[in-house]
Motif scaffolding. Structure first.
Motif, mmCIF file in Angstrom:
data_model
loop_
_atom_site.group_PDB
_atom_site.id
_atom_site.type_symbol
_atom_site.label_atom_id
_atom_site.label_comp_id
_atom_site.label_asym_id
_atom_site.label_seq_id
_atom_site.Cartn_x
_atom_site.Cartn_y
_atom_site.Cartn_z
ATOM 1 N N PHE A 299 -9.068 3.547 -3.348
ATOM 2 C CA PHE A 299 -10.081 3.777 -2.311
ATOM 3 C C PHE A 299 -9.449 4.413 -1.073
ATOM 4 O O PHE A 299 -9.931 5.425 -0.556
ATOM 5 C CB PHE A 299 -10.766 2.459 -1.934
ATOM 6 N N LEU A 300 -8.366 3.822 -0.608
ATOM 7 C CA LEU A 300 -7.716 4.344 0.601
ATOM 8 C C LEU A 300 -7.215 5.765 0.403
ATOM 9 O O LEU A 300 -7.344 6.617 1.292
ATOM 10 C CB LEU A 300 -6.558 3.435 0.995
ATOM 11 N N ALA A 301 -6.642 6.032 -0.775
ATOM 12 C CA ALA A 301 -6.126 7.367 -1.070
ATOM 13 C C ALA A 301 -7.240 8.410 -1.069
ATOM 14 O O ALA A 301 -6.988 9.597 -0.832
ATOM 15 C CB ALA A 301 -5.404 7.372 -2.413
ATOM 16 N N ARG B 43 -8.477 0.224 6.765
ATOM 17 C CA ARG B 43 -9.100 1.539 6.852
ATOM 18 C C ARG B 43 -8.034 2.626 6.797
ATOM 19 O O ARG B 43 -6.942 2.475 7.337
ATOM 20 C CB ARG B 43 -9.908 1.673 8.135
ATOM 21 N N PRO B 44 -8.344 3.726 6.111
ATOM 22 C CA PRO B 44 -7.376 4.819 6.043
ATOM 23 C C PRO B 44 -7.331 5.570 7.361
ATOM 24 O O PRO B 44 -8.298 5.587 8.121
ATOM 25 C CB PRO B 44 -7.936 5.706 4.928
ATOM 26 N N GLU B 45 -6.205 6.171 7.618
ATOM 27 C CA GLU B 45 -6.111 7.028 8.805
ATOM 28 C C GLU B 45 -6.997 8.237 8.566
ATOM 29 O O GLU B 45 -6.845 8.971 7.593
ATOM 30 C CB GLU B 45 -4.658 7.455 9.017
ATOM 31 N N SER B 46 -7.938 8.478 9.468
ATOM 32 C CA SER B 46 -8.899 9.561 9.262
ATOM 33 C C SER B 46 -9.443 10.036 10.596
ATOM 34 O O SER B 46 -9.755 9.225 11.485
ATOM 35 C CB SER B 46 -10.061 9.081 8.375
ATOM 36 N N ALA B 47 -9.592 11.337 10.727
ATOM 37 C CA ALA B 47 -10.151 11.920 11.946
ATOM 38 C C ALA B 47 -11.672 11.865 11.935
ATOM 39 O O ALA B 47 -12.314 12.090 12.968
ATOM 40 C CB ALA B 47 -9.684 13.375 12.090
ATOM 41 N N THR B 48 -12.251 11.566 10.789
ATOM 42 C CA THR B 48 -13.705 11.493 10.661
ATOM 43 C C THR B 48 -14.102 10.149 10.067
ATOM 44 O O THR B 48 -13.296 9.487 9.403
ATOM 45 C CB THR B 48 -14.229 12.622 9.763
ATOM 46 N N PRO B 49 -15.342 9.706 10.278
ATOM 47 C CA PRO B 49 -15.799 8.429 9.723
ATOM 48 C C PRO B 49 -15.689 8.399 8.205
ATOM 49 O O PRO B 49 -15.926 9.408 7.520
ATOM 50 C CB PRO B 49 -17.261 8.357 10.169
ATOM 51 N N THR B 50 -15.313 7.244 7.668
ATOM 52 C CA THR B 50 -15.081 7.102 6.228
ATOM 53 C C THR B 50 -16.138 6.224 5.572
ATOM 54 O O THR B 50 -16.746 5.370 6.229
ATOM 55 C CB THR B 50 -13.712 6.465 5.973
ATOM 56 N N LEU C 95 0.805 -1.211 0.000
ATOM 57 C CA LEU C 95 0.000 0.000 0.000
ATOM 58 C C LEU C 95 0.843 1.267 0.000
ATOM 59 O O LEU C 95 0.333 2.366 0.222
ATOM 60 C CB LEU C 95 -0.952 -0.006 1.199
ATOM 61 N N GLY C 96 2.137 1.102 -0.260
ATOM 62 C CA GLY C 96 3.004 2.263 -0.403
ATOM 63 C C GLY C 96 3.069 3.102 0.860
ATOM 64 O O GLY C 96 3.167 2.590 1.968
ATOM 65 N N LYS C 97 2.971 4.411 0.685
ATOM 66 C CA LYS C 97 3.111 5.339 1.803
ATOM 67 C C LYS C 97 1.771 5.721 2.430
ATOM 68 O O LYS C 97 1.708 6.627 3.268
ATOM 69 C CB LYS C 97 3.842 6.597 1.336
#
Length: 341
Positions: free
Chosen positions: A114-116, A78-85, A53-55
């Motif tokens: 998707f993650l990006a 799941r991507p790192e996110s401060a809000t729900p994705t 998944l690279g960086k």
């Protein structure tokens, strides 16, 4: 809503029903119980996913249990996110007789996209026909159960429960279409808070898909070829396994007719359903064996005809039979746009 909220509401209603200063009766206290989910959350977040998944900043969890059968497990990244994705749920193909959630990882480019774009991705296993007593409906209900499970635990997964889409090839695509077209299967009166979750989704991507799991309607889909379920070319055992029957004559039994209606995505479809993206390859030539029936472009045509009739938002592609993607979207771009609505 927090999953503990029903308990709070129940307590509040019970208290409000008493006169000021009164003490809750023992009988009423017995009725006020905390409800527990049928499947507890048991997740171990890891730093490494099974694909490169690279960086991208993400968390991964594998083989998480969502049901009671040994195949009721899933992976999620799941991507790192401060809000729900938003969430994309991948359901593997294999004709409900084989396949595995790990097949999702051949779509690594799509997962990275998707993650990006701040979208989580889950891939699930569900029961095979050989592992059920109720035919294909049990396989489909496993997918439905996962959707309800992940919605119930949305806060724990940092998922936006209002933005969930299905993605899959063949049988997995069909399962997604079934979720997209079926009326809500939530059970508001259930004692299991997971079962009370909605089963409606935002969109579905179906690749090399079947138009309906009322297999008797395939005679309509392939009418141009004078196809019959009694044709020696067709593996009738597949049909029998779908409905747990022993002969073609049983297809017209009232209980089987009712069963077929529950899995007929063509008839279930209406204008209020989730948007669908369908892509079936191949030429408009007569099927020569059972496998040709499963992914034939005429399934795409049958779905497009129905979608246009009922006014459902759709993008249905089958280049060699004249259904082209004039917007040049592709499945990932299609879902990105649907999540932005």
């Amino acid at each position: 809503m927090s999953r503990f909220m029903p308990f709070v509401i129940l307590i509040s209603l019970a208290l409000s029903s008493c006169k000021k200063g009164a003490i809750l009766s023992e009988a009423l206290v017995d009725q006020v119980q905390i409800e527990e989910a049928s499947i507890a959350l048991e997740v171990d977040w890891q730093e490494e996913a099974p694909i490169e998944l690279g960086k991208l900043s993400y968390e991964f969890a594998g083989n998480v249990k969502y049901g009671k059968h040994r195949r009721n497990k899933f992976d999620i990244v799941r991507p790192e996110s401060a809000t729900p994705t938003p969430l994309v749920i991948y359901m593997h193909g294999g004709g409900f007789t084989m396949g595995d959630k790990n097949s999702a990882y051949i779509h690594s480019d799509s997962i990275r996209r998707f993650l990006a774009n701040g979208i989580a991705f889950a891939t699930i296993n569900y029961r095979y026909l050989s592992q059920t007593e109720d035919g294909v409906l049990s396989c489909l209900e496993d997918c439905k159960n996962f959707l309800q499970y992940v919605r119930y635990y949305a806060d724990d997964f940092n998922i936006d429960p209002t933005k969930v889409a299905a993605y899959g090839p063949s049988a997995g695509g069909g399962a997604g279409l079934w979720l997209a077209t079926h009326d809500d299967l939530a059970k508001p009166e259930s004692n299991d808070p997971i079962a009370r979750q909605s089963t409606r989704i935002s969109a579905a991507v179906a690749l090399g898909v079947q138009s309906t799991y009322d297999l008797a309607r395939w005679e309509e889909v392939f009418a141009e070829f004078d196809f019959s379920l009694a044709d020696p070319m067709f593996d009738q055992q597949i049909l029998f396994n779908f409905y747990r029957i022993d002969s073609l004559s049983q297809l017209d039994n009232p209980e089987i007719v009712a069963y077929r209606a529950q899995v007929d995505m063509i008839d279930l479809m209406d204008a209020n359903d989730a948007s669908i993206y369908v892509h079936n390859r191949g030429k408009a030539t007569p099927p020569k064996e059972t496998i040709d029936l499963y992914h034939h472009p005429y399934h795409a045509h049958a779905l497009k005809e129905r979608a246009e009739t009922v006014g459902l938002s759709h993008l249905i592609v089958s280049q060699k039979t004249g259904l082209t993607d004039s917007r040049d979207q592709g499945p990932v771009k299609f879902l990105l746009q649907e999540f932005r609505k």
